[in-house]
Write an enzyme that holds these catalytic residues in place. Structure first.
Site, PDB file in Angstrom:
ATOM      1  N   TRP A 162       0.796  -1.222   0.000  1.00 47.96           N
ATOM      2  CA  TRP A 162       0.000   0.000   0.000  1.00 47.96           C
ATOM      3  C   TRP A 162       0.830   1.274   0.000  1.00 47.96           C
ATOM      4  O   TRP A 162       0.297   2.368  -0.190  1.00 47.96           O
ATOM      5  CB  TRP A 162      -0.937   0.029   1.214  1.00 47.96           C
ATOM      6  CG  TRP A 162      -0.296  -0.350   2.528  1.00 47.96           C
ATOM      7  CD1 TRP A 162      -0.403  -1.543   3.178  1.00 47.96           C
ATOM      8  CD2 TRP A 162       0.557   0.466   3.345  1.00 47.96           C
ATOM      9  NE1 TRP A 162       0.326  -1.527   4.348  1.00 47.96           N
ATOM     10  CE2 TRP A 162       0.930  -0.302   4.477  1.00 47.96           C
ATOM     11  CE3 TRP A 162       1.044   1.772   3.239  1.00 47.96           C
ATOM     12  CZ2 TRP A 162       1.758   0.193   5.489  1.00 47.96           C
ATOM     13  CZ3 TRP A 162       1.883   2.258   4.238  1.00 47.96           C
ATOM     14  CH2 TRP A 162       2.224   1.479   5.344  1.00 47.96           C
ATOM     15  N   ASN A 163       2.148   1.196   0.208  1.00 52.69           N
ATOM     16  CA  ASN A 163       2.917   2.432   0.372  1.00 52.69           C
ATOM     17  C   ASN A 163       3.182   3.161  -0.939  1.00 52.69           C
ATOM     18  O   ASN A 163       3.342   4.378  -0.949  1.00 52.69           O
ATOM     19  CB  ASN A 163       4.228   2.158   1.122  1.00 52.69           C
ATOM     20  CG  ASN A 163       5.111   1.154   0.424  1.00 52.69           C
ATOM     21  OD1 ASN A 163       4.639   0.265  -0.286  1.00 52.69           O
ATOM     22  ND2 ASN A 163       6.411   1.281   0.624  1.00 52.69           N
ATOM     23  N   SER A 202       5.187  -7.248   3.384  1.00 52.24           N
ATOM     24  CA  SER A 202       5.825  -7.547   4.659  1.00 52.24           C
ATOM     25  C   SER A 202       6.475  -8.923   4.647  1.00 52.24           C
ATOM     26  O   SER A 202       6.163  -9.784   3.821  1.00 52.24           O
ATOM     27  CB  SER A 202       4.787  -7.495   5.785  1.00 52.24           C
ATOM     28  OG  SER A 202       3.867  -8.567   5.661  1.00 52.24           O
ATOM     29  N   GLU A 259       9.844  -8.985  -2.662  1.00 53.71           N
ATOM     30  CA  GLU A 259      10.548  -7.828  -2.109  1.00 53.71           C
ATOM     31  C   GLU A 259       9.888  -7.511  -0.779  1.00 53.71           C
ATOM     32  O   GLU A 259       8.751  -7.037  -0.722  1.00 53.71           O
ATOM     33  CB  GLU A 259      10.476  -6.628  -3.053  1.00 53.71           C
ATOM     34  CG  GLU A 259      11.532  -5.585  -2.739  1.00 53.71           C
ATOM     35  CD  GLU A 259      10.940  -4.237  -2.378  1.00 53.71           C
ATOM     36  OE1 GLU A 259      11.521  -3.570  -1.495  1.00 53.71           O
ATOM     37  OE2 GLU A 259       9.925  -3.840  -2.960  1.00 53.71           O
ATOM     38  N   LEU A 260      10.617  -7.780   0.316  1.00 54.06           N
ATOM     39  CA  LEU A 260      10.018  -7.745   1.647  1.00 54.06           C
ATOM     40  C   LEU A 260      10.581  -6.572   2.457  1.00 54.06           C
ATOM     41  O   LEU A 260      11.009  -5.579   1.892  1.00 54.06           O
ATOM     42  CB  LEU A 260      10.252  -9.087   2.330  1.00 54.06           C
ATOM     43  CG  LEU A 260       9.822 -10.306   1.488  1.00 54.06           C
ATOM     44  CD1 LEU A 260      10.129 -11.605   2.217  1.00 54.06           C
ATOM     45  CD2 LEU A 260       8.344 -10.232   1.121  1.00 54.06           C
ATOM     46  N   CYS A 290      10.386   0.850   2.306  1.00 51.11           N
ATOM     47  CA  CYS A 290      11.181  -0.294   2.762  1.00 51.11           C
ATOM     48  C   CYS A 290      12.670   0.011   2.820  1.00 51.11           C
ATOM     49  O   CYS A 290      13.412  -0.660   3.542  1.00 51.11           O
ATOM     50  CB  CYS A 290      10.918  -1.510   1.879  1.00 51.11           C
ATOM     51  SG  CYS A 290      11.247  -1.214   0.129  1.00 51.11           S
ATOM     52  N   GLU A 307      11.266  -3.708  12.030  1.00 46.52           N
ATOM     53  CA  GLU A 307      11.006  -2.678  11.027  1.00 46.52           C
ATOM     54  C   GLU A 307       9.911  -1.754  11.541  1.00 46.52           C
ATOM     55  O   GLU A 307       8.803  -2.185  11.848  1.00 46.52           O
ATOM     56  CB  GLU A 307      10.578  -3.310   9.696  1.00 46.52           C
ATOM     57  CG  GLU A 307      10.412  -2.278   8.599  1.00 46.52           C
ATOM     58  CD  GLU A 307      10.006  -2.882   7.257  1.00 46.52           C
ATOM     59  OE1 GLU A 307      10.333  -2.309   6.216  1.00 46.52           O
ATOM     60  OE2 GLU A 307       9.359  -3.954   7.267  1.00 46.52           O
TER      61      GLU A 307
END
Length: 489
Positions: free
Chosen positions: A159-160, A237, A258-259, A292, A392
């Site tokens: 969502w970012n 996440s 991609e976490l 991230c 995080e």
């Protein structure tokens, strides 16, 4: 269909795109979309079901077989046309991003530009689908290594960055010859729908690009496990990444994950302090810290720590926070649960002995009485065992730790399961050359703020993911290899 009233800022209609048609869920269930700046529900989208997922995948599978036969350069032209349409509707898409995600409008404009650049870069790769011819050990024979699309690629986005993460995956998948099914994140589903409408205008074949809206535990799991899904590309996440890893195991799905990240920000005694402070600000507080690659923990050489922190805290305290359409320094967090999560990490750290250098925290009075607001918080801690250092944060909170030298900073920076991004500020050329080998991260910024470029490569090590995105290496990940032994004897 996504009908957008520019004047009122209201979404009039929102449907899923399946096989070229804009449809609702069969049961008529809807998911509410909230504006994080005022908590108003301004749109709803269908709650996609397993049946919707199956229809979308079948449509993409059917369309992909013809799309693969289209010359790559023609595929690239259509993707480039989509990028041009994205730029043409920059203000409209940026307004949608701001309304559903909360980032300041000027940052949303930047996201739209990046969204188009991802598409343009993908289109440029159309003439870079290459193979190899190898000399065989056998007479009258050559070995060809060829590249082919996987088939149907499923995209799961966070969502970012609700627009840029779509085009980052969609462009290379399409140019490589794949079909694509997107699950547009339930918190921010509208940007993906808007891009899908533009894709229709760009001339993308019917059924090739489908968009499901709904929730991950139902629609997402069905997408990952379905037999027609060949590859899953996901940004999100670590928890979600592990669930996708497990869900895709039985079907041996190709995964690109991609976490999360926990980027160390190292400032040494010979660094340009003003430059480092400015980069630390940008890399922590852009998009309310919801990136991230953000500066998540600062390791400051003891000799410059006081000067750095005095300047950093002063700048952080002066940040403006307000209506994202007015272009403040920071808008709201994306949701109430996100604010609660970050506040909980701060409380646990203070209880464990962290010193508060700047007390920000949740805002809930006056102009911030509605919305999900959080002011910058700066803590000083002793070691890596504090909650805000280990986990995080993904918000406007940053811990600082004093170190005695480069070696100690490197050891503490590597003391994490994450391996996405890292920062080093130094004027020492020897240290700069040591950094790539010493830091166990997939992306390192030396003497600059964050912000990857579309033609480079963005990838994480360790718990930060599998595969990677962008540039020729990211594009190559959307193609599989085939060996052809050609004997003419």
């Amino acid at each position: 269909m996504l009908d957008f009233d520019i004047q009122s800022g209201k979404i009039l209609k929102a449907h899923m795109l399946i096989d070229g048609a804009w449809v609702d869920d069969a049961a008529g269930d809807r998911v509410e979309v909230e504006n994080p700046a005022n908590e108003q529900v301004f749109a709803t989208v269908p709650l996609g079901s397993e049946d919707d997922v199956a229809r979308a995948l079948e449509a993409a599978h059917k369309a992909q077989s013809d799309w693969e036969m289209v010359p790559a350069v023609q595929r690239g032209r259509i993707v480039r046309r989509l990028g041009e349409l994205v730029l043409k509707r920059t203000d409209d898409l940026a307004r949608i991003i701001t309304m559903e995600q909360g980032k300041p409008f000027n940052q949303a404009l930047g996201e739209v530009t990046a969204s188009a650049e991802f598409l343009f870069n993908a289109a440029d790769n159309a003439r870079r689908i290459e193979g190899d011819i190898l000399v065989s050990d056998n007479p009258d024979e050559e070995i060809f290594i060829r590249r082919h699309p996987y088939g149907v690629v499923v995209g799961l986005t966070a969502w970012n960055y609700p627009s840029a993460l779509v085009t980052r995956k969609l462009g290379p998948a399409l140019v490589a010859g794949n079909g694509f099914v997107l699950l547009s994140h339930e918190i921010t589903p509208l940007s993906g729908l808007f891009i899908a409408a533009l894709a229709q205008q760009a001339g993308l074949p019917t059924g090739l690009f489908n968009v499901i809206t709904g929730r991950g535990p139902v629609a997402g799991q069905a997408l990952v496990q379905h037999p027609l899904t060949s590859m899953v590309t996901m940004t999100g996440s670590n928890r979600a990444g592990r669930e996708i890893f497990r869900a895709g195991a039985d079907g041996m799905k190709v995964l690109r994950l991609e976490l999360g990240g926990k980027a160390p920000f190292i400032v040494l005694e010979d660094a340009d302090i003003d430059r480092a402070v400015e980069a630390a600000m940008v890399s922590r507080f852009t998009n309310c810290g919801q990136i991230c690659t953000c500066n998540e923990r600062m390791y400051l050489h003891r000799s410059i720590a006081d000067e750095f922190l005095e300047k950093f805290v002063s700048k952080a305290a002066a940040m403006t926070i307000g209506d994202p359409m007015d272009n403040p320094d920071m808008g709201p967090k994306v949701s109430g649960p996100e604010v609660d999560k970050v506040a909980s990490l701060v409380r646990a750290s203070i209880e464990a002995g962290a010193e508060v250098l700047l007390e920000g925290g949740p805002l809930n009075q006056g102009p911030h009485s509605k919305g999900h607001w959080m002011a910058p918080t700066v803590l000083e801690v002793k070691d890596n065992n504090t909650a805000v250092v280990k986990n995080e944060v993904f918000g406007p909170v940053v811990p600082a730790i004093r170190v005695d030298g480069f070696d100690q900073a490197l050891a503490m920076a590597n003391d994490t399961a994450f391996g996405l991004s890292a920062y080093v500020f130094t004027a020492n050329h020897r240290r700069i050359m040591q950094t790539p080998k010493a830091l166990k991260f997939g992306e390192i910024y030396v003497n600059r703020a964050n912000g990857e470029q579309v033609h480079a490569f963005h990838n994480g090590w360790g718990q930060s993911g599998l595969g990677g995105e962008d540039g020729k290496y990211g594009f190559d990940g959307y193609l599989r290899k085939q060996s052809l032994y050609l004997n003419w004897g």
